[in-house]
Scaffold this motif. Structure first.
Motif, short mmCIF file in Angstrom:
data_model
loop_
_atom_site.label_atom_id
_atom_site.label_comp_id
_atom_site.label_asym_id
_atom_site.label_seq_id
_atom_site.Cartn_x
_atom_site.Cartn_y
_atom_site.Cartn_z
N ASN A 28 66.79 29.17 66.91
CA ASN A 28 65.74 29.92 68.24
C ASN A 28 64.80 29.89 68.70
N HIS A 29 63.86 28.58 68.37
CA HIS A 29 62.26 28.30 68.29
C HIS A 29 61.99 29.55 69.25
N PRO A 30 60.25 30.16 68.46
CA PRO A 30 60.17 30.00 66.90
C PRO A 30 60.49 30.22 66.10
N ASN A 49 55.09 30.01 66.05
CA ASN A 49 55.74 29.35 66.17
C ASN A 49 55.71 27.60 65.75
N TRP A 104 51.68 32.06 78.77
CA TRP A 104 52.50 33.39 79.21
C TRP A 104 52.33 33.52 80.70
N PHE A 135 55.95 34.12 78.10
CA PHE A 135 55.67 32.84 77.69
C PHE A 135 57.11 31.08 78.21
N GLU A 151 65.24 26.92 75.88
CA GLU A 151 63.80 26.98 76.32
C GLU A 151 62.83 28.44 75.60
N TRP A 175 61.55 31.55 74.74
CA TRP A 175 60.35 31.87 73.89
C TRP A 175 61.05 33.65 73.56
#
Length: 180
Positions: free
Chosen positions: A36-38, A81, A104, A119, A129, A131
């Motif tokens: 899961n990004h980041p 990130n 943000w 974010f 998506e 964050w």
């Protein structure tokens, strides 16, 4: 949390990676999570990193003993990130008034915590998506941050707020979180 490498080792932490092979080690601690990004993959683990000193300093020359004594843990907040801590670190604004020029999103003020910022949170966003960090401002100043992972993590350091509580942090909370 330990503040030195020696303290980290004494408490059972293990170094799992460096700063992408840069000159000086940049220690990270990790937990096992799905991607899961980041989050950044390092061996069999994904990690997420926050820095209180510019990663370009930490991952190269480091700080002198005098700088550490003057600055303590650090002077800023950077959240990584991407895979490179130097080029992919986002510097977080100290002043709440400077956050409007970023992605943000203003959340809600939770009593005893402060005004939350998330974010790029949107009601119709996909949870892929999301964050996993939030910022907290009190009196117009950044005073804390936290990790908010959309995962079932078992640890005495992790809170699991009820879905009804999420409305107290986010405005609006993403449908994907509320309806999951």
């Amino acid at each position: 949390m330990p503040l030195t490498e020696a303290d980290a080792k004494a408490k059972g932490f293990q170094k799992i990676s460096d700063c992408g092979g840069l000159k000086k080690s940049c220690k990270r601690m990790a937990i096992n999570l799905s991607e899961n990004h980041p989050f950044v993959l390092s061996g069999n683990y994904y990690h997420i990193s926050a820095y209180f000193v510019n990663p370009a300093i930490i991952c190269t020359s480091g700080r002198s003993a005098v700088e550490y004594k003057q600055q303590g843990v650090g002077t800023d907040l950077y959240i990584q990130n991407g895979t490179d801590p130097i080029t992919n670190a986002i510097k977080i604004p100290h002043e709440q008034s400077d956050i409007s020029s970023t992605q943000w999103t203003e959340g809600r003020c939770f009593p005893s915590m402060g005004k939350h910022y998330w974010f790029n949170v949107r009601k119709d966003m996909n949870c892929d998506e999301f964050w996993p960090a939030f910022l907290l401002y009190n009196g117009g100043k950044l005073n804390a941050f936290g990790w908010a992972m959309y995962a079932n993590i078992t640890s005495p350091r992790v809170e699991h707020p009820k879905k009804s509580t999420i409305f107290a942090f986010m405005n609006p909370p993403p449908d994907c979180i509320i309806h999951s």
